[in-house]
Design an enzyme around this catalytic site. Structure first.
Site, mmCIF file in Angstrom:
data_model
loop_
_atom_site.group_PDB
_atom_site.id
_atom_site.type_symbol
_atom_site.label_atom_id
_atom_site.label_comp_id
_atom_site.label_asym_id
_atom_site.label_seq_id
_atom_site.Cartn_x
_atom_site.Cartn_y
_atom_site.Cartn_z
ATOM 1 N N LYS A 167 6.684 -2.814 -1.886
ATOM 2 C CA LYS A 167 6.144 -2.544 -0.558
ATOM 3 C C LYS A 167 4.756 -3.138 -0.440
ATOM 4 C CE LYS A 167 4.599 1.320 2.212
ATOM 5 N NZ LYS A 167 4.317 2.724 2.260
ATOM 6 N N TYR B 65 11.818 -0.352 10.475
ATOM 7 C CA TYR B 65 11.803 0.216 11.829
ATOM 8 C C TYR B 65 12.757 -0.544 12.745
ATOM 9 C CZ TYR B 65 7.717 2.275 9.691
ATOM 10 O OH TYR B 65 6.898 2.939 8.816
ATOM 11 N N ARG C 90 -7.358 2.942 -0.431
ATOM 12 C CA ARG C 90 -6.472 3.443 -1.479
ATOM 13 C C ARG C 90 -6.464 2.531 -2.704
ATOM 14 N NH1 ARG C 90 -4.609 7.200 1.680
ATOM 15 N NH2 ARG C 90 -3.238 6.935 3.495
ATOM 16 N N LYS D 242 3.611 -0.624 -5.008
ATOM 17 C CA LYS D 242 3.094 -0.461 -3.652
ATOM 18 C C LYS D 242 1.669 -0.992 -3.628
ATOM 19 C CE LYS D 242 2.033 3.022 -0.184
ATOM 20 N NZ LYS D 242 2.226 4.416 0.230
ATOM 21 N N GLU E 229 4.455 -1.339 -13.509
ATOM 22 C CA GLU E 229 4.647 -0.135 -12.686
ATOM 23 C C GLU E 229 6.134 0.212 -12.546
ATOM 24 O OE1 GLU E 229 2.506 1.938 -11.297
ATOM 25 O OE2 GLU E 229 0.602 0.908 -11.564
#
Ligand code: PBG
Length: 319
Positions: A240, A305, A209, A186, A225
């Site tokens: 992502k 979405y 972040r 991410k 990761e």
């Protein structure tokens, strides 16, 4: 003939619809920067999910928006927290006809907006997260979500060791059958802006972040990761955002035979909506092009979405 030889098909059953449920509202609240998406009430969420199941959409990913936030994000593991109440509504509504996933993070629940609890002395927290203290909180959230009926928990906070800690907590609570979809690779992306409106999240002091999400300059790091999450027990892994990271999707596809998800995030969706509203692009063409490209790169499933639009407009499959 194009259809006959097409090499990639998107199915409604490949899609995971991200949904928001907000505590303390009487009617759904539209999200300005995410046209067509709303913060649901418990009732409107139930109706939406039953319709999505009827349309053949594969899964939903639930995000809770609590009425109050605190330093540790305790609403995220409260058995009476909004996400837990909604998860049990959904299991009662659709049972096992559709996969019910729960996003597992604290940023929607913390007053400082970070994905972990902060280190530093009480009353004087710093702005960096305490990785290992956060793992303990994530374990509690996982158990609360599984108790409430989630089939899958999906840790999105990018803390080191989160998948292993969650697997151990679930197993210790008897939830050996609850699966983990790890948000493994991410990136610290600018494309999450509309999402932060959707969950009313502002990072304290205008922070970011970057201490826990990945640098978009790095590709090999994603494979590290992903491997760490697989070693800790991930059942599915995720990249992502999606479109600016299709090289990562492709590389992860080559590196693992686990199910691979990609998240077509809020900013990717809203860019289509905004350009289409201006008449600059054709919404349906570009939306289908995006989803097909993500599958072509190697994703098995897509968080989007656009799930409802796809199932209603395109149908069960794109070809
Ligand atoms: C964090 C989380 C984020 C999204 C999903 N989970 C935001 C972030 O990391 O800042 C973004 C999803 C989107 O933009 O659609 N719990």
């Amino acid at each position: 003939m194009r259809r006959l030889v097409a090499q990639t098909t998107v199915h409604a059953s490949d899609l995971i619809a991200p949904l928001f449920v907000r505590e303390g509202i009487d009617a759904p609240v539209p999200i300005n920067s995410l046209p067509g998406v709303v913060q649901h009430t418990r009732d409107s969420l139930r109706a939406e999910v039953s319709q999505l199941a009827g349309l053949g959409v594969g899964a939903v990913m639930l995000f809770g928006v609590p009425a109050t936030k605190d330093a540790t994000g305790s609403g995220a593991f409260d058995p009476d927290g909004i996400a837990q109440l909604a998860l049990s509504d959904l299991r009662a509504e659709v049972g096992d006809d559709m996969v019910i996933m729960a996003d597992l993070c604290v940023d929607e629940y913390t007053d400082h907006g970070h994905c972990g609890i902060l280190d530093g002395p009480a009353g004087h927290p710093s702005t960096s997260v305490d990785n290992d203290a956060t793992l303990e909180v994530y374990g509690r959230i996982a158990v609360a979500q599984a108790d409430a009926g989630a089939h899958v928990v999906a840790p999105s906070g990018m803390m080191d060791g989160q998948v292993g800690a969650i697997r151990a907590a679930l197993d210790a609570a008897g939830h050996t059958g609850t699966a983990i979809l790890a948000y493994s690779a991410k990136y610290a992306s600018g494309l999450y802006g509309p999402f932060r409106d959707a969950v009313d999240c502002q990072i304290v002091g205008g922070g970011d972040r970057k201490a826990y999400q990945q640098d978009w300059s790095n590709a090999r790091e994603a494979l590290v990761e992903v491997q760490a999450d697989i070693d800790q027990g991930a059942d599915m892994v995720m990249v992502k955002p999606a479109l600016a990271y299709l090289d990562i999707v492709s590389a992860v596809r080559a590196a693992t035979n686990l199910p691979l998800a990609a998240y077509h995030v809020s900013g990717e969706y809203s860019m289509i909506k905004a350009a289409a509203a201006n008449g600059w692009i054709d919404h349906d063409v570009v939306a289908l092009e995006h989803l097909t490209a993500i599958k072509r790169a190697g994703a098995d499933v897509i968080l989007t979405y656009l799930a409802r639009w796809f199932a209603e407009t395109i149908g069960p499959a794109s070809r």
